[in-house]
Design a protein around this motif. Structure first.
Motif, PDB file in Angstrom:
ATOM      1  N   HIS A  51       0.838  -1.196   0.000  1.00 58.92           N
ATOM      2  CA  HIS A  51       0.000   0.000   0.000  1.00 58.92           C
ATOM      3  C   HIS A  51       0.877   1.253   0.000  1.00 58.92           C
ATOM      4  O   HIS A  51       0.574   2.240  -0.681  1.00 58.92           O
ATOM      5  N   ASP A  79      -1.545  -6.748   2.737  1.00 58.23           N
ATOM      6  CA  ASP A  79      -1.735  -5.391   3.256  1.00 58.23           C
ATOM      7  C   ASP A  79      -3.212  -5.105   3.525  1.00 58.23           C
ATOM      8  O   ASP A  79      -3.555  -4.362   4.454  1.00 58.23           O
ATOM      9  N   ASN A  80      -4.083  -5.694   2.726  1.00 58.38           N
ATOM     10  CA  ASN A  80      -5.516  -5.475   2.894  1.00 58.38           C
ATOM     11  C   ASN A  80      -6.020  -6.003   4.233  1.00 58.38           C
ATOM     12  O   ASN A  80      -6.716  -5.298   4.969  1.00 58.38           O
ATOM     13  N   LEU A  96      -6.531   2.692   0.132  1.00 58.32           N
ATOM     14  CA  LEU A  96      -5.567   3.627  -0.444  1.00 58.32           C
ATOM     15  C   LEU A  96      -6.087   5.058  -0.355  1.00 58.32           C
ATOM     16  O   LEU A  96      -5.314   5.994  -0.100  1.00 58.32           O
TER      17      LEU A  96
END
Length: 243
Positions: A59, A171-172, A88
């Protein structure tokens, strides 16, 4: 990173950030209902679509590239993101409020999973399924991809590397509300589907609580796919939000 641009360069730009596993084409149903001439910036995020020649790293790396995109514009942008793109959008607003006039956050997970290891291990073992057409079509149905965009979804899914999948999902599922979000001064619209999982509704409520002047809406009849499930409604809501 590939970025499609259109509309009047003298007007406030609207940056649209797609979710994981799709690409900038996911905004096409929304575009059909937006005002003519609106300035649009629609990237294919790293590892996706026409940016599949570079893997998704993180990200942080992607936000750095998006900052470069926004710095080329002559004025701050409105930013709207879906799912991964919504995370984001939150990061952009938190880190560079000078570049973000307002932000719309659609179905962003902001509560990290407690035990991401097993999920990532399973993803690592099954990543090849994303390249199989039958599996891609199942995923497309879950995301409410319309029939006319199904070939693009299958093509995009086949072009996503294992590294992109692992980094983007990693990352999510680890995402949490970033420092700086609570201080974002501009208008903030937070949307989630009324039929989404409890974690997504909890995330929306958390993002809203951190920015008291934000607007939180649960969209009736929608799951995790508001822009594709209800593109006409979503476009009208965005137009109203843009004023």
């Amino acid at each position: 990173m590939h970025v499609s641009t259109s509309g009047d360069a003298r007007s406030t730009p609207l940056l649209l950030l797609h979710g994981g596993g799709v690409a900038g084409w996911m905004w096409e149903p929304t575009r059909r209902h937006l005002a003519d001439g609106r300035r649009l910036l629609i990237p294919d995020l790293p590892g996706h679509g026409r940016s599949s020649d570079q893997d998704y790293v993180s990200h942080d790396e992607t936000v750095a590239q998006l900052v470069t995109v926004l710095e080329r514009e002559e004025r701050p942008a409105a930013v709207a993101g879906f799912s991964l793109g919504a995370q984001l959008a939150v990061l952009l607003a938190a880190r560079r409020p000078d570049l973000v006039d307002r932000v719309a956050v659609v179905s962003a997970q902001a509560v990290p999973l407690r035990a991401p290891g097993p999920m990532l291990a399973l993803l690592r073992a099954t990543a090849g399924l994303a390249k199989m057409e039958w599996f891609a079509k199942l995923q497309a149905s879950a995301l409410f991809v319309p029939e006319d965009l199904l070939p693009l979804y299958v093509q995009t899914s086949a072009g996503i590397s294992r590294e992109t999948l692992l980094h983007a999902v990693g990352d999510n599922i680890a995402f949490r509300v970033p420092d700086g979000w609570s201080g974002f001064p501009g208008p903030a619209l937070i949307l989630a589907g009324a039929r989404e999982k409890p974690l997504m509704k909890k995330s929306a409520a958390l993002l809203h609580s951190e920015v008291p002047h934000s607007i939180l809406e649960l969209v009736e009849g929608c799951g995790h796919g508001i822009p594709l499930q209800q593109p006409a409604w979503f476009a009208r809501r965005i137009e109203t939000w843009l004023g």
